[in-house]
Every structure is written in structure tokens, then in C-alpha cells.
Design an enzyme around this catalytic site. Structure first.
Site, mmCIF file in Angstrom:
data_model
loop_
_atom_site.group_PDB
_atom_site.id
_atom_site.type_symbol
_atom_site.label_atom_id
_atom_site.label_comp_id
_atom_site.label_asym_id
_atom_site.label_seq_id
_atom_site.Cartn_x
_atom_site.Cartn_y
_atom_site.Cartn_z
ATOM 1 N N SER A 201 -36.403 -113.448 77.920
ATOM 2 C CA SER A 201 -35.422 -113.571 76.847
ATOM 3 C C SER A 201 -35.591 -114.919 76.152
ATOM 4 O O SER A 201 -35.648 -115.965 76.826
ATOM 5 C CB SER A 201 -34.025 -113.469 77.465
ATOM 6 O OG SER A 201 -33.048 -113.684 76.483
ATOM 7 N N CYS A 328 -15.611 -110.792 83.378
ATOM 8 C CA CYS A 328 -14.214 -110.797 82.933
ATOM 9 C C CYS A 328 -13.982 -109.612 82.004
ATOM 10 O O CYS A 328 -14.826 -109.292 81.195
ATOM 11 C CB CYS A 328 -13.922 -112.050 82.128
ATOM 12 S SG CYS A 328 -14.349 -113.542 82.996
HETATM 13 N N1 PLP Z 1 -31.404 -110.754 83.306
HETATM 14 C C1 PLP Z 1 -30.993 -111.935 83.772
HETATM 15 C C2 PLP Z 1 -31.413 -112.371 85.121
HETATM 16 C C3 PLP Z 1 -30.167 -112.747 82.999
HETATM 17 O O1 PLP Z 1 -29.746 -113.906 83.469
HETATM 18 C C4 PLP Z 1 -29.781 -112.282 81.703
HETATM 19 C C5 PLP Z 1 -28.855 -113.072 80.885
HETATM 20 O O2 PLP Z 1 -27.710 -113.249 81.218
HETATM 21 C C6 PLP Z 1 -30.243 -111.046 81.257
HETATM 22 C C7 PLP Z 1 -31.051 -110.312 82.078
HETATM 23 C C8 PLP Z 1 -29.889 -110.530 79.890
HETATM 24 O O3 PLP Z 1 -30.560 -111.289 78.919
HETATM 25 P P1 PLP Z 1 -30.302 -111.104 77.343
HETATM 26 O O4 PLP Z 1 -29.162 -111.991 77.017
HETATM 27 O O5 PLP Z 1 -31.577 -111.544 76.709
HETATM 28 O O6 PLP Z 1 -30.038 -109.668 77.098
#
Ligand code: PLP
Length: 393
Positions: A201, A328
Site C-alpha cells: 500500500s 470502533c
Molecule cells: N493490511 C495491513 C496489514 C494493514 O495494516 C492495512 C492498513 O491498515 C491494510 C492491509 C489495508 O491497507 P489499505 O489502507 O491500503 O487498504
């Protein structure tokens, strides 16, 4: 710019100025659509996307064909889980994940139940680690996919992926590992050779929001995922829609930057992590929920008994940005499902804070944070009758 201390880098990071500078031309003069193949506007955009992909592939040590651009890790996760079920259904519809998985996995699994997906949710131990024995027992002939979070966003615990991959592949199943939090904090070259799918991401690595990657190791062969968003045929038909040139250029720049300084930055973060953890654990009865040897160098998760986590978080909020990792909603505040899965008592899970450090955290910031938290915990306990009556030895 807000003046409070920011220690929530696992939630999101600020965009690096170099990343913004790299993106800007593609919003203005070089705004073309990479699919416009008949004029230089399109050629320029296409070549920017190709260069970005080459740069990302090189930084990650993977093939360019293995990368699919998405809107973020959540979309990548959806694409893997839904895609593998659709593609492999003739072989089975059983999947394995853990109770400490990210909500993007858990919610997608719940959604796919109606489509016939059967999921085994493995437990984790008090360090957040999955047992290889449990995994071996859970694998079945019809297990098409195992989805394991490589580095946990709440505790930073890192799973032993090499051993996991061996078991999963020996069973003929595919392995997806969510590497979103690990990118830019630990070296991922081996991991990306072990997992069949991984995700990233932009906004977790000082890049823009709204852009992510799905890594598919063998995207020309057996593991290639079916079309996820239809229309336009972009990205070899796997994800339709106009390719977002500026965000892709930004993502590539962000990856190049985190990769460049990885070793040095990891060491710096480790020092800050140790400083923060030590200072927080000096608070009476405080205990760490992040005790695995293999873990991210930036994440600290601590429970403060006899304190209400939500009150602590809101009291700290104006001066220190941290998180409690809880989900939440308007009706309730639930304690972290990750800590509960690790066997942390509900009341302690409520009384926990996650601190995640990053590029702009300094040692002075860490000292300030320790003082702020120590004072606030003390203050909250003064109003808690149970604190007065706590058992003392
Ligand atoms: N996977 C993990 C381990 C994350 O920490 C996050 C973000 O909170 C995500 C997936 C989701 O990422 P995105 O905000 O790019 O959808």
C-alpha cells in the site's frame, strides 16, 4: 501542520516531498492516459508507468509481470481471496487464515461464505505466532489458499514464512502473505520468493493514498488471477480502469526511497523502539504485547492495567497520536481482535496502546511520549478505585 507527536505510522504516513515532486508533472503537463496509443500525451504517460513498474520490480527483486496496480492493500486482498476461490473452485473451496488476520482478510472471508468458501481460522500463541503443527493439521486436499499476515500491524510480530511456505506448497495449496506493513521496514526479497501472492500500500511507505500493489509471483501461469474489475482491458485485463499515472509514479518513488535507506532506517527505528519500550515498561505493571523475537522495528504495543484504554487514548489525543488497534463503530468500541486472539485478557486488551514509529520520529519525541503516557496513566489510575485496591505483594 498539527503540533502533536505522531506515532501512528502503521495507520498511515505523510507523503515524502520527493514523492509529491515526482508525481506533480503527471497531474499537469504530462496528464495523458497511458492507454492513448495515438499521441505523445499517451506515450509519455505509458512510458512513465513502464519506468515506474521497472523501478518497483527491481527494488522488490521480482518480475515486472508479477505486479498489478490496485487502489490499496484492501483491494489487493479482495482480489486474491475472491480470485483464487473463483479460479480454483474445481480443486476445492477451503481456505486457512488466522484469528489475528487483518480485517480486510476476515471481512472478505465472511463475505465469501455465501459463495461457498469454507475457512479454518487458526489460533495464535501469546506472541502472535501461528503454530506450524496447527497449520499442518488444518491443511486438507481441498485447501486452495492459505492467507497469513506476514507482519502484524498491531503488534509487529513477523511469521516464519519460509517454514509456512514449505508446508503450504507441499500440500499443493497457494500462499498469500499480507506484506503491507513490512515493506520499507524489513527486507522482503526472500518472502516474495516464498509467497505466491503479496500486497502493498502506497500510504504506508510515505507514498500517496489510493494506490497499492498486488504481487502475483507466477502471473503468467498457474497463479494468475481472473479479471477483478471489468472494462477497458487495462493491466492485461486483470483490473480494468484508467491507469493512475501520478499515483503509480509516486508509489515507485516511495518504494525506491524506503528501499534505499532500509538498513540504516531499520537500525535507527530499532533503537527508538527499544527506548520507547523501555520507558513505557517502567510504568508500574505495564506489559508488552509484542514479545516475539522476529518483529517489525517500529511497533510497540503495551497494556496498562487499571486504565481505560479509550479514556487514555482520548486524553492523549491532543498531544500524542497513537492507536488502540480496536475496531470502533457507533454502537461499541471493541478491544483488538489481535490481542484477544493472542489470549490477552479482555480488560487488558481494552487498556492497550499501539505506538508505531517512523521516518520523522526522533529520540526527543520518544522521551516526550514516554512522559506524556506515564503522567496520563498515573492520572487515570488516581481516579480508579480498583487501582487503590489492587493486590500488592
Ligand atoms: N493490511 C495491513 C496489514 C494493514 O495494516 C492495512 C492498513 O491498515 C491494510 C492491509 C489495508 O491497507 P489499505 O489502507 O491500503 O487498504
Amino acid at each position: 501542520m498539527l503540533s502533536n507527536l505522531y506515532m501512528d505510522y502503521n495507520a498511515t504516513t505523510p507523503c515524502d516531498k520527493e514523492v509529491v515532486d515526482a508525481m506533480l508533472p503527471y497531474f499537469y503537463e504530462d496528464f495523458g492516459n497511458p492507454s492513448s496509443s495515438h499521441h505523445p500525451y499517451g506515450w509519455l504517460a505509458k512510458s512513465a508507468v513502464e519506468d515506474a513498474t521497472t523501478s518497483i520490480a527491481k527494488a522488490l527483486g521480482v518480475s515486472e509481470h508479477s505486479l498489478i496496480y490496485t487502489s490499496g492493500a484492501t483491494e489487493s486482498i479482495n482480489m486474491v481471496l475472491k480470485g483464487v476461490l473463483r479460479k480454483m473452485r474445481h480443486l476445492g473451496s477451503h481456505m486457512i487464515t488466522t484469528k489475528a488476520a487483518h480485517k480486510a482478510v476476515l471481512d472478505t472471508c465472511a463475505y465469501l461464505k455465501d459463495d461457498g468458501l469454507e475457512v479454518t481460522y487458526l489460533g495464535v500463541d501469546s506472541k502472535g505466532l501461528v503454530s506450524l503443527d496447527d497449520l499442518q493439521k488444518a491443511l486438507r486436499p481441498d485447501t486452495i489458499l492459505v492467507s497469513l499476515l506476514y507482519a502484524n500491524n498491531e503488534t509487529g510480530v513477523i511469521q516464519p514464512l519460509a517454514e509456512i511456505a514449505e508446508l503450504v506448497h507441499a500440500n499443493g495449496s497457494l500462499l498469500f502473505s499480507d506484506t503491507t506493513q513490512a515493506l520499507g521496514k524489513v527486507d522482503l526479497n526472500d518472502v516474495l520468493q516464498q509467497a505466491d501472492y503479496a500486497c502493498f500500500s502506497g500510504h504506508k511507505i510515505y507514498g500517496p493514498k489510493g494506490i497499492g500493489l498486488l504481487y502475483c509471483r507466477n502471473n503468467d501461469g498457474y497463479d494468475a488471477l481472473p479479471s477483478f474489475i471489468q472494462g477497458g482491458g487495462q493491466q492485461k485485463g486483470q483490473r480494468g480502469g484508467t491507469i493512475n499515472t501520478p499515483l503509480i509514479v509516486g508509489m515507485a518513488k516511495a518504494i525506491a526511497l524506503v528501499n534505499e535507506g532500509l538498513e540504516q532506517e531499520s537500525k535507527r527505528l530499532l533503537r527508538l523502539q527499544a527506548q520507547l519500550e523501555k520507558g513505557l515498561l517502567d510504568i508500574e505493571l505495564a506489559m508488552s504485547n509484542s514479545t516475539s523475537e522476529q518483529r517489525l522495528p517500529n511497533t510497540v504495543n503495551i497494556s496498562f492495567p487499571y486504565v481505560d484504554g479509550a479514556s487514555l487514548l482520548s486524553a492523549l489525543g491532543a498531544k500524542l497520536a497513537v492507536s488502540n488497534g480496536s475496531a470502533c463503530n457507533s454502537a461499541s468500541v471493541e478491544p483488538s481482535h489481535v490481542l484477544l486472539a493472542m489470549g490477552v485478557e479482555r480488560s487488558l486488551a481494552y487498556a492497550s496502546l499501539r505506538f508505531s514509529l517512523g521516518r520523522y520520529t526522533t529520540s526527543e519525541d520518544v522521551e516526550k511520549a514516554i512522559t506524556l503516557v506515564a503522567n496520563e496513566v498515573l492520572k487515570q489510575r488516581e481516579h480508579n478505585i480498583l487501582w487503590e485496591r489492587r493486590p500488592t505483594s
